[in-house]
Motif scaffolding. Sequence first.
Motif, short mmCIF file in Angstrom:
data_model
loop_
_atom_site.label_atom_id
_atom_site.label_comp_id
_atom_site.label_asym_id
_atom_site.label_seq_id
_atom_site.Cartn_x
_atom_site.Cartn_y
_atom_site.Cartn_z
N GLY A 41 40.86 40.87 25.46
CA GLY A 41 42.07 40.11 25.17
C GLY A 41 42.52 39.29 26.37
N TRP A 42 42.56 39.92 27.54
CA TRP A 42 42.99 39.20 28.74
C TRP A 42 41.98 38.11 29.12
N LEU A 43 40.69 38.40 28.99
CA LEU A 43 39.67 37.41 29.32
C LEU A 43 39.72 36.22 28.35
N GLN A 44 40.12 36.50 27.12
CA GLN A 44 40.29 35.41 26.15
C GLN A 44 41.42 34.48 26.58
N ARG A 45 42.51 35.07 27.04
CA ARG A 45 43.62 34.23 27.52
C ARG A 45 43.21 33.44 28.77
N GLN A 46 42.38 34.05 29.61
CA GLN A 46 41.89 33.34 30.79
C GLN A 46 41.09 32.11 30.38
N GLN A 47 40.22 32.28 29.39
CA GLN A 47 39.39 31.17 28.93
C GLN A 47 40.22 30.09 28.24
N ARG A 48 41.19 30.51 27.45
CA ARG A 48 41.98 29.56 26.66
C ARG A 48 43.07 28.87 27.46
N GLU A 49 43.75 29.65 28.34
CA GLU A 49 44.99 29.15 28.95
C GLU A 49 44.90 28.96 30.46
N GLY A 50 43.79 29.39 31.06
CA GLY A 50 43.64 29.16 32.49
C GLY A 50 44.37 30.16 33.38
N ILE A 51 44.79 31.31 32.81
CA ILE A 51 45.34 32.34 33.68
C ILE A 51 44.19 32.96 34.48
N GLU A 52 44.50 33.68 35.53
CA GLU A 52 43.47 34.31 36.36
C GLU A 52 43.49 35.82 36.15
N VAL A 53 42.39 36.36 35.66
CA VAL A 53 42.26 37.80 35.46
C VAL A 53 41.48 38.38 36.63
N VAL A 54 42.10 39.32 37.34
CA VAL A 54 41.51 39.89 38.55
C VAL A 54 41.13 41.35 38.30
N ASN A 55 39.89 41.69 38.61
CA ASN A 55 39.41 43.06 38.48
C ASN A 55 39.74 43.86 39.73
N CYS A 56 40.45 44.97 39.57
CA CYS A 56 40.71 45.88 40.69
C CYS A 56 39.61 46.95 40.65
N THR A 57 38.73 46.91 41.62
CA THR A 57 37.56 47.79 41.61
C THR A 57 37.81 49.09 42.37
N PHE A 58 37.43 50.18 41.74
CA PHE A 58 37.50 51.50 42.34
C PHE A 58 36.62 52.42 41.52
N ASP A 59 36.31 53.59 42.07
CA ASP A 59 35.51 54.57 41.36
C ASP A 59 36.44 55.51 40.59
N LEU A 60 35.99 55.96 39.42
CA LEU A 60 36.82 56.85 38.61
C LEU A 60 37.16 58.15 39.33
N MET A 61 36.36 58.51 40.32
CA MET A 61 36.60 59.75 41.05
C MET A 61 37.35 59.52 42.37
N ASP A 62 37.78 58.29 42.62
CA ASP A 62 38.56 58.02 43.83
C ASP A 62 39.90 58.75 43.77
N SER A 63 40.53 58.92 44.91
CA SER A 63 41.83 59.58 44.96
C SER A 63 42.90 58.66 44.38
N ASP A 64 44.05 59.25 44.02
CA ASP A 64 45.16 58.45 43.52
C ASP A 64 45.56 57.39 44.53
N ASP A 65 45.61 57.77 45.80
CA ASP A 65 46.02 56.83 46.84
C ASP A 65 45.06 55.65 46.93
N ASP A 66 43.76 55.92 46.81
CA ASP A 66 42.77 54.83 46.88
C ASP A 66 42.89 53.90 45.68
N ILE A 67 43.16 54.48 44.51
CA ILE A 67 43.30 53.65 43.30
C ILE A 67 44.56 52.78 43.40
#
Length: 262
Positions: free
Chosen positions: A129-155
């Motif tokens: 859904g968000w990527l569709q809005r990026q393609q249609r409307e030119g908003i910027e969708v940013v991926n926040c990368t982390f591992d599922l097992m990272d600590s809460d603080d790291d996330i």
Amino acid sequence: MNFFAIDRSAEHEGEAEWERIRAKYPPQEPFLNLNNAAVSPPPTVVEEATVDAYRFISRNPDYNMWSKLDTALPHIKRELAELIDCSPGEIALNRNSSEGLSTAIFGIPLTKGDQVLISPWDYPSVRAGWLQRQQREGIEVVNCTFDLMDSDDDIIESYVQAMTPRTRVLQLTHMYHWNGRVLPVNRLCEIARERDIMTVVDGAQTFAQMPVSFRELDCDFLSPACTSGSVLLSATGCWSSANAGSIPPGHCLHLSTSPRCT
């Protein structure tokens, strides 16, 4: 007496209890349904009530649907509001969680260049859904990368580092369907509110599985589920969403009866 003999009585009692529970559900044939985080069978009594409701509507659609069944909605919303800790007026009923989230994803006013933060672990229909809005409307969708097992603080740090003055929306998943990891949503929503960033929370996997309070989460949009991954055992296709009364009109909690629409 053999003091070393294994007592199997509790084991047999447990099996009998599971058989009693199994008898309350439609038989799963030819496969066992193990993907209950996406969609799960309702108890037979719920299935029958759903079919009865359709038959009731069919006997006189214009009157029975709007003048009879629809009059129960205020009562249903009041009961759901007690469970999720919000007011009935903050609840919108939807057919599935993806639909509830899409109400926010496609309804939040954004302009070209506005940023939305998501993660690679968010549910596919949410990311789409968000990527569709990026393609249609030119908003910027940013991926926040982390591992599922990272600590809460790291996330938390991963999201904070990605925030800029152009960040308008923070998309969060309360519990990831990949492995059950619970995100520190309360803290992230607090940080977002301090920076005037709107928050959309996918609560499909947490409602009724663990204590969830819309007030305590302090998010702008929350979309939990009444079936599938949740344990409320409603008919397939029931979800909801809510919005806090302290924020502008249009933000809400979306409750749904179905789990997902991918």
